[in-house]
Scaffold this motif. Structure first.
Motif: not given
Length: 107
Positions: A82-100
Motif C-alpha cells: 500500500l505504501f509503494v502504491t501511495l508513492a506512485f504519483p511522486g514516481f510519475v512526477y519524477r520519472y515519467l512526466m515530460r518536462r517541456g
C-alpha cells in the motif's frame, strides 16, 4: 481523537510521506541537497525509512487507543505494498512526466 480520525490521519500521513522522496532532492529529506539528481536506489531507501516512520506513528496511535494487536508478516506485506502504491504519483512526477518539448522533435 476518534479512531476514525486516527485512521484518516495515518492514511494522509502515509500518502504525503510516500511521495516525499520523489519531490525532494535533499538526502533523508532534511540533509544537504544532492549534487545533480539522487539515484532511484537512494529514493527507495528513503521510502523504506519513511515506511517505518509512518508505521511507528501508527503504532503509537494504536497504543494510545489501547488496542495493540499482534501482526504477522501478511500485515507488513500488505502495508508495504500500500505504501509503494501511495508513492506512485511522486514516481510519475519524477520519472515519467515530460518536462517541456522534446529536444529532437521534428516539425
Amino acid at each position: 481523537m476518534t479512531q476514525t480520525g486516527s485512521i484518516w490521519l495515518v492514511i494522509v500521513l502515509a500518502l504525503v510521506a510516500a511521495n516525499l522522496p520523489f519531490v525532494n532532492d535533499r538526502w533523508l529529506l532534511v540533509g544537504a541537497s544532492a549534487q545533480g539528481r539522487k539515484p532511484l536506489f537512494a529514493r527507495a531507501l528513503e521510502l523504506l525509512a519513511l515506511y517505518f516512520v509512518v508505521g511507528t506513528f501508527a503504532l503509537a496511535l494504536e497504543k494510545r487507543a489501547g488496542q495493540i494487536a499482534p501482526q504477522g508478516w501478511e500485515f507488513y506485506a500488505v502495508t508495504g505494498a500500500l505504501f509503494v502504491t501511495l508513492a506512485f504519483p511522486g514516481f510519475v512526477y519524477r520519472y515519467l512526466m515530460r518536462r517541456g518539448a522534446p529536444t529532437d522533435a521534428q516539425d
